[in-house]
Design an enzyme around this catalytic site. Structure first.
Site, PDB file in Angstrom:
ATOM      1  N   CYS A  96       0.843  -1.191   0.000  1.00 39.10           N
ATOM      2  CA  CYS A  96       0.000   0.000   0.000  1.00 39.10           C
ATOM      3  C   CYS A  96       0.878   1.240   0.000  1.00 39.10           C
ATOM      4  CB  CYS A  96      -0.894  -0.033   1.239  1.00 39.10           C
ATOM      5  SG  CYS A  96      -2.072   1.310   1.332  1.00 39.10           S
ATOM      6  N   HIS A 140      -8.710  -4.021  -2.715  1.00 44.09           N
ATOM      7  CA  HIS A 140      -7.811  -3.239  -1.864  1.00 44.09           C
ATOM      8  C   HIS A 140      -8.322  -1.799  -1.732  1.00 44.09           C
ATOM      9  CE1 HIS A 140      -3.717  -1.972  -0.392  1.00 44.09           C
ATOM     10  NE2 HIS A 140      -4.178  -0.815  -0.843  1.00 44.09           N
ATOM     11  N   GLU A 141      -8.661  -1.180  -2.862  1.00 47.08           N
ATOM     12  CA  GLU A 141      -9.080   0.222  -2.841  1.00 47.08           C
ATOM     13  C   GLU A 141     -10.451   0.400  -2.196  1.00 47.08           C
ATOM     14  OE1 GLU A 141      -6.843   2.379  -3.290  1.00 47.08           O
ATOM     15  OE2 GLU A 141      -5.413   1.034  -4.231  1.00 47.08           O
ATOM     16  N   HIS A 144     -10.217   0.463   1.470  1.00 43.91           N
ATOM     17  CA  HIS A 144      -9.823   1.776   2.011  1.00 43.91           C
ATOM     18  C   HIS A 144     -11.050   2.631   2.315  1.00 43.91           C
ATOM     19  CE1 HIS A 144      -5.505   2.191   2.162  1.00 43.91           C
ATOM     20  NE2 HIS A 144      -5.360   1.705   0.945  1.00 43.91           N
TER      21      HIS A 144
END
Length: 178
Positions: A96, A140-141, A144
């Site tokens: 990241c 992953h995004e 967030h």
């Protein structure tokens, strides 16, 4: 637009849930997308890493992610959500921009379906799989946006390694080696 500071591991904003974007056509959303584009491009140029970024990483708690994949146009996803995923999971390398010195193995779905809006406000759905490692990147995004970090998806603490050791042993066979 300016290159924005990327918040680093331990910053409390990275653990907060981002708010939905009420109007994807608003000028401030376009400005945010420009800032995300410039910021991830800068990181890619200076570190060799950076395929995507989420708005909370620059301190903006809005549901916006930006993908900048080599050989593809920049792609902004507003209010993205995973609406379907494979029944099985896989283990992949992850890192990241908010903690680029640490790499680890995480659990992800091999394919997902994502619903999102574009900058005109139109809704779309896309199927993401192994091509361009899009499924793992979108997961992953989107994580967030929900205050979830790759460390939360860790498969085994023994898989954590430094950036230097990752590059020596594993980079060439990972998405980061492409």
């Amino acid at each position: 637009m300016p290159i924005r500071e990327i918040l680093q591991l331990g910053h409390p904003v990275l653990r907060e849930v981002a708010a939905p974007v009420a109007d994807p056509t608003a000028p401030d959303v376009a400005a945010l997308v420009t800032d995300l584009t410039d910021t991830v491009a800068h990181w890619r140029e200076t570190t060799g890493y950076g395929r995507a970024i989420a708005a909370p990483q620059i301190g903006v708690l809005q549901r916006v992610i930006l993908l900048r994949l080599p050989g593809h146009p920049v792609w902004a996803l507003i209010n993205p959500s995973i609406v379907e995923h494979s029944p099985d999971t896989i283990e992949v390398w992850d890192a990241c921009l908010s903690f680029l010195s640490i790499f680890m193995r995480v659990t992800r779905y091999p394919w997902i379906r994502v619903r999102y809006q574009d900058l005109r406000g139109a809704w779309h759905e896309t199927h993401a799989g192994a091509e361009d490692d899009l499924a793992e990147l979108l997961q992953h995004e989107i994580d967030h946006l929900d205050g979830i970090l790759a460390l939360d998806r860790l498969t085994d603490v023994k898989s954590i390694c430094s950036r230097q050791e990752f590059e020596r042993q594993f980079k060439s066979s990972s998405p980061y080696g492409r």
